[in-house]
Design a protein around this motif. Sequence first.
Motif, mmCIF file in Angstrom:
data_model
loop_
_atom_site.group_PDB
_atom_site.id
_atom_site.type_symbol
_atom_site.label_atom_id
_atom_site.label_comp_id
_atom_site.label_asym_id
_atom_site.label_seq_id
_atom_site.Cartn_x
_atom_site.Cartn_y
_atom_site.Cartn_z
ATOM 1 N N ILE A 227 -8.593 -10.369 -11.634
ATOM 2 C CA ILE A 227 -8.672 -9.020 -11.056
ATOM 3 C C ILE A 227 -8.671 -9.102 -9.528
ATOM 4 C CG2 ILE A 227 -10.111 -6.965 -10.848
ATOM 5 C CD1 ILE A 227 -11.110 -7.488 -13.684
ATOM 6 N N GLU A 228 -9.419 -10.057 -8.984
ATOM 7 C CA GLU A 228 -9.455 -10.224 -7.527
ATOM 8 C C GLU A 228 -8.071 -10.547 -6.969
ATOM 9 O OE1 GLU A 228 -10.990 -13.781 -4.767
ATOM 10 O OE2 GLU A 228 -12.635 -12.637 -5.672
ATOM 11 N N ILE A 229 -7.358 -11.447 -7.650
ATOM 12 C CA ILE A 229 -6.019 -11.835 -7.190
ATOM 13 C C ILE A 229 -5.056 -10.655 -7.277
ATOM 14 C CG2 ILE A 229 -4.039 -13.293 -7.743
ATOM 15 C CD1 ILE A 229 -6.005 -15.475 -8.561
ATOM 16 N N VAL A 230 -5.160 -9.858 -8.337
ATOM 17 C CA VAL A 230 -4.298 -8.677 -8.476
ATOM 18 C C VAL A 230 -4.586 -7.678 -7.360
ATOM 19 C CG1 VAL A 230 -3.768 -6.693 -9.928
ATOM 20 C CG2 VAL A 230 -3.984 -8.966 -10.958
ATOM 21 N N ALA A 233 -3.048 -9.035 -4.189
ATOM 22 C CA ALA A 233 -1.588 -9.074 -4.149
ATOM 23 C C ALA A 233 -0.937 -7.703 -4.261
ATOM 24 C CB ALA A 233 -1.066 -9.980 -5.267
ATOM 25 N N LYS A 234 -1.555 -6.783 -5.000
ATOM 26 C CA LYS A 234 -0.895 -5.508 -5.287
ATOM 27 C C LYS A 234 -1.458 -4.328 -4.486
ATOM 28 C CE LYS A 234 1.816 -7.409 -8.273
ATOM 29 N NZ LYS A 234 3.252 -7.573 -7.943
ATOM 30 N N LEU A 235 -2.786 -4.232 -4.407
ATOM 31 C CA LEU A 235 -3.376 -3.089 -3.713
ATOM 32 C C LEU A 235 -3.403 -3.287 -2.197
ATOM 33 C CD1 LEU A 235 -4.765 -0.354 -3.955
ATOM 34 C CD2 LEU A 235 -6.954 -1.538 -4.224
ATOM 35 N N MET A 240 -2.943 -1.966 3.786
ATOM 36 C CA MET A 240 -2.605 -2.525 5.095
ATOM 37 C C MET A 240 -1.388 -1.857 5.717
ATOM 38 S SD MET A 240 -5.011 -4.510 5.643
ATOM 39 C CE MET A 240 -6.311 -5.414 4.823
ATOM 40 N N ASN A 241 -0.403 -1.521 4.913
ATOM 41 C CA ASN A 241 0.777 -0.827 5.446
ATOM 42 C C ASN A 241 0.403 0.538 6.005
ATOM 43 O OD1 ASN A 241 2.470 -2.943 4.803
ATOM 44 N ND2 ASN A 241 3.072 -2.091 2.824
ATOM 45 N N TRP A 242 -0.512 1.210 5.333
ATOM 46 C CA TRP A 242 -0.964 2.509 5.848
ATOM 47 C C TRP A 242 -1.677 2.345 7.184
ATOM 48 C CZ3 TRP A 242 -6.011 4.331 6.653
ATOM 49 C CH2 TRP A 242 -6.103 5.685 7.018
ATOM 50 N N VAL A 289 -4.533 -16.401 0.092
ATOM 51 C CA VAL A 289 -3.216 -16.853 -0.373
ATOM 52 C C VAL A 289 -2.388 -15.695 -0.902
ATOM 53 C CG1 VAL A 289 -2.047 -18.187 -2.181
ATOM 54 C CG2 VAL A 289 -3.870 -19.234 -0.840
ATOM 55 N N PHE A 290 -3.015 -14.816 -1.645
ATOM 56 C CA PHE A 290 -2.256 -13.751 -2.310
ATOM 57 C C PHE A 290 -2.196 -12.457 -1.509
ATOM 58 C CE2 PHE A 290 -3.411 -16.637 -5.737
ATOM 59 C CZ PHE A 290 -2.193 -16.777 -6.379
ATOM 60 N N MET A 291 -2.847 -12.407 -0.365
ATOM 61 C CA MET A 291 -2.715 -11.236 0.497
ATOM 62 C C MET A 291 -1.443 -11.343 1.335
ATOM 63 S SD MET A 291 -6.451 -10.127 1.964
ATOM 64 C CE MET A 291 -7.689 -9.417 0.899
ATOM 65 N N PRO A 292 -0.826 -10.223 1.698
ATOM 66 C CA PRO A 292 0.386 -10.277 2.536
ATOM 67 C C PRO A 292 0.054 -10.766 3.944
ATOM 68 C CG PRO A 292 -0.353 -8.008 2.244
ATOM 69 C CD PRO A 292 -1.191 -8.847 1.331
ATOM 70 N N ARG A 293 0.949 -11.576 4.503
ATOM 71 C CA ARG A 293 0.726 -12.139 5.832
ATOM 72 C C ARG A 293 1.336 -11.288 6.933
ATOM 73 N NH1 ARG A 293 3.497 -17.539 5.942
ATOM 74 N NH2 ARG A 293 5.086 -16.357 4.824
#
Length: 765
Positions: A227-230, A233-235, A240-242, A289-293
């Motif tokens: 759940i943490e990785i999802v 990676a997804k939320l 962050m884009n907002w 690792v799974f967060m966007p850079r």
Amino acid sequence: MDLWNGNSALKNFTNAAACRTTTLTTVALYMLGFFFIVFLCNFLHILLRNLSQPRVVTECIVGLFLSNLPIIRRHTIGEETEKTFQYIVEGGMILHMFVVGLEIDPNIFLHLPSKEAKVACTGVLTTFVMASLVTPFLYIPEIPNVTFNLCLSVILSDTAYPLLTRLITDLKIGKSDIGRFVVSASVHNALVSTILVSFGFIIFDPNKGFAYRRAKDVFVMAAVLVIEIVLAAKLTPAIMNWVNRENPDGKPMKGSHLVLAVAYVVMVCCFSPILADYNSVLSAFLAGVFMPREGRIAKMMISKVNYFFSAIFNPLFFFWVGMEAQLSQFGAAHIGTWAKLFFLFLIATAGKVIGSWVSGVMLGFHWQDSIAIGLLLTIKGHFHVYLAIMTWNMKLTSISTSIAMVFVTFLTIIYTPLVVANIIERARKRSPTQRMALQWLNPSNELRILLCLHGPQNVSSAINLMGITRGAADPGIMVYVTDMIELTDKIAATITHHSEGGDSVTVTDPTVVEMREQITNGINAYLNDDGDGISTKRIFALSTLNSMHQDVCILAEDLMVSLIILPFHKQQEASGRLNLGHSGFRHVNRKILRHAPCSIGILVDRGLGSTIVSRTSICLHAAVIFIGGKDDREALAYAGRVARHPREHQEEMKVDDECFADFYDRYVAGGNVAYMEKYLVNSGQTFSTLRSLEGQYGLFIVGRGGRVNSILTVGMNDWEECPELGPIGDILSASDFSVSASVMIIQQHSLKGELDGLQDEFSIM
């Protein structure tokens, strides 16, 4: 009764005041101690700089030494101090591992295995197998434990990717193919090893002697971690884009948005530790690792954490290591202690070397390159030291064994400069020998210049230098416009390393970004209007002032330039006189004069930038002072460029008369250059003749040395203000000579035996 209450109140007040005073005193002592540690680190780093040892070595030595001094352990270190440092280190390691994960792209597993991945995985496999076979006989855990030995084998197979990247960059092989290869391989290595450790934590409980967890606990921990990785990676991209859209680059970040972003990251990192008792350090790594850079928030987090780590955390970390690992308990008198240290180091090193050699044979690498790659991939870092200390805190190993593991980590770092020196030596031996000077430039080749700038104030003069130096449009000139940027702690914290490119870095410091944009805009504006025959490329030399000359010289070697042009360290003031200038850049110029692989020009700018220079018009009267010597011959060769004629092939001039006669036939006889000859017999007449030229020219071109006819300059060195300009250049650049005449001082490349320069891109593999 009332009197007793009053005394009690007074006593409580006095105790509270004394407590506050003690607290303030303790804080002051801690602050003073921290600054003392930083001072010692800086001092020792200066002493070890000649050995090319990285700063982490000095921080390790200072931290271990200070924390083990008897006076400090007796009067400073107590239970409360140890707890405080424990909290600081744990928090710092969480931040560190989060950023390590954030800088790694997990999508590398989605591509076909690259050469770097094959080398990395082979090294991990061979080291793991060797460690698994040998460690049971070393009795590293207090009680024989197969699971612990397997976990230790994975740790020995790991590579400290952030530290290796920094070392590769600092030791100046980042532009080589082997440097890029090693950094990319270390990314694969670190990701594989750390993920194995992270998943191993789900199955085994280190707090209970690495016993198997219950199936229920494994399921819960794995589910929460998924759940943490999802979420990461997804939320995360949506949030962050907002935030990035609401806070575009160039505008201050809104405090509420920054708090929201940080709070969200903290929530994700704490999700599995709070709900499933997962390790917080490993959780932060996986979340990173799974967060966007991409995006402003990610870059800001990386820069701020890296700055905290380099400026504050590192000295405290190694001080904590010394507190936990008392060197007096190392057990140096026991052969078993040294055996553990030796074999652990041997396993970590030999395993990677053998793996790299095997994969190198299959990939067709030279055996020396394979061994160098293996040695560099052996490097361990802060995470491994942290784990070594934690095994002692959890009573899995003895204190002497943990200290031995810390020493092993230290040993994998200190030999790195020797490996890099061998790489550079082999590269130099393979490089072609060339005379990198204007006098020997083949007319069919374009002139390649490394034009260095300190800032936007140098742009105007740089533009005019390109204009008067370009010669004919074919072949023209190639100008590498290079920003000389001093690497400070603040700027270092904003550097982002691109793991795919290996040596590529991006500096996000707003001041640097703005400065580079101003320079780029000024250069592009000129090229759009009058850039015929001029090709440019924007690069930068990012280094401390102590090693800036190395960056510039390496760039000159890699780019195969014939001339480096440096700004004088003094700037012209509104009154026309030159100020005291930047002493740091003066030392940089002097070091480049000693070590440059090509000819060098130092420009003393006193109005050259205000001169109008174009293809159709020129408002510049230039004079070349020719006394004799190879530097003056090089100045004469440059004057041929200023005369706006393409150069023709020349053989090396052994006699000044031959060189000047050739110049006369080409430029003076054609009417493009005026000629005036003075017969001089001593330096006094030389000085008076130079004085007579005052006010007649806007640019003087002069050789730095003038060593052949030294009788004409003898004694001038006695009153030189700037010896790096030479006797003639120093006179022409003096404030009492002129306020409007610029001076270009040129030193010809000194060819001592074979020129051991490097090929483009420093390729040896």
